[in-house]
Design an enzyme around this catalytic site. Sequence first.
Site, PDB file in Angstrom:
ATOM      1  N   ASP A 102       0.861  -1.184   0.000  1.00 48.83           N
ATOM      2  CA  ASP A 102       0.000   0.000   0.000  1.00 48.83           C
ATOM      3  C   ASP A 102       0.895   1.231   0.000  1.00 48.83           C
ATOM      4  O   ASP A 102       1.978   1.223   0.595  1.00 48.83           O
ATOM      5  CB  ASP A 102      -0.865   0.041   1.263  1.00 48.83           C
ATOM      6  CG  ASP A 102      -2.010  -0.956   1.248  1.00 48.83           C
ATOM      7  OD1 ASP A 102      -2.049  -1.818   0.344  1.00 48.83           O
ATOM      8  OD2 ASP A 102      -2.865  -0.881   2.146  1.00 48.83           O
ATOM      9  N   HIS A 141       4.753  -7.482  -0.127  1.00 43.84           N
ATOM     10  CA  HIS A 141       4.438  -8.754  -0.763  1.00 43.84           C
ATOM     11  C   HIS A 141       5.155  -8.867  -2.105  1.00 43.84           C
ATOM     12  O   HIS A 141       5.774  -7.907  -2.573  1.00 43.84           O
ATOM     13  CB  HIS A 141       2.925  -8.862  -0.957  1.00 43.84           C
ATOM     14  CG  HIS A 141       2.137  -8.778   0.321  1.00 43.84           C
ATOM     15  ND1 HIS A 141       1.461  -9.847   0.860  1.00 43.84           N
ATOM     16  CD2 HIS A 141       1.928  -7.739   1.195  1.00 43.84           C
ATOM     17  CE1 HIS A 141       0.884  -9.487   1.991  1.00 43.84           C
ATOM     18  NE2 HIS A 141       1.148  -8.204   2.215  1.00 43.84           N
ATOM     19  N   SER A 173       8.356   4.331   4.987  1.00 43.39           N
ATOM     20  CA  SER A 173       9.322   3.478   4.314  1.00 43.39           C
ATOM     21  C   SER A 173       9.032   3.443   2.816  1.00 43.39           C
ATOM     22  O   SER A 173       8.035   3.994   2.363  1.00 43.39           O
ATOM     23  CB  SER A 173       9.269   2.057   4.890  1.00 43.39           C
ATOM     24  OG  SER A 173       9.185   2.093   6.299  1.00 43.39           O
TER      25      SER A 173
END
Length: 298
Positions: A115, A171, A258
């Site tokens: 995201d 992911h 991040s």
Amino acid sequence: MNNIQYIDRKTGNVLTEKVPGEKWLDWLYHNPVGKLALDWVVRRKFLSAWYGWYMDTHDSSKMIEGFIKCLNMKMDEVLRPLNDFKSFNDFFIRELVPGARTVDLNREAVVSPADGKVMAFEGFRGLDTFFAKGQEFSLDRFLQDKVLSSKYEGGTMMIIRLAPVDYHRFHFPAEGRVTRSRLINGDYYSVSPHAVKDMLSVYWENKREYCELRTENAGDILLCEVGATMVGSIVQTYTPDVVVGKGQQKGWFKFGGSTVVMLFEKGRVRVDEDILRNTISGYETSIKMGERVAMALG
């Protein structure tokens, strides 16, 4: 300091991001005294390491409710009840309920690993549409491997920035065989646009880890997680040298904003038009893990 504006992918509207500590970031990166503090204290490992340690303590759990309220976070996607979290980091690396993210399973689709807000640059061109003019992305310094940097020279770079409010697990963007992760130690500068617009070198000065994902349709994809100010650590949870599935968890970031950087070999993918168009206009695009960001060209 200008507000951070981005394009909402679903509506196409320009929205303004709410940034925790925005005045503090402005002082650090645009005030002469603040820049001294940045160089001598904030970018150093000990501050982020200490803060990361504190965010693992039970006492830090007191911050969770205020954080949720400040950022108007929706909690209906979170798997565990709020009173179940034992520390702030426990909440920060929260899992989502099954089905909260839909992974595009089209065989040619490359999806977002996280995201956040995404930018894309084909052939590494057009960096000055978002970053200050005159800056170039140094693959050699970023990867510290001349053979590897030559492999991705002239390819496509995608930068996904995670804000503190975002889901902080990352992911795999495609199915393939994944290599072992390589750690490069570095500094802990902020990855907020307030910092990186004038300082592209943040990406090769900060602590980072990367691996390669060897895919059938999209070639080799380099996946790099970049740490930032107050990021306690980057945690890899995958098993190297095995075949992984698209959307399978790779790891997580502990507290802080991040970034995930993806590099594609030249001519192996075509980035979605809306992401390229928004990047050229100087905007990031909102993205969710599992959404398509590019198509493999075989």
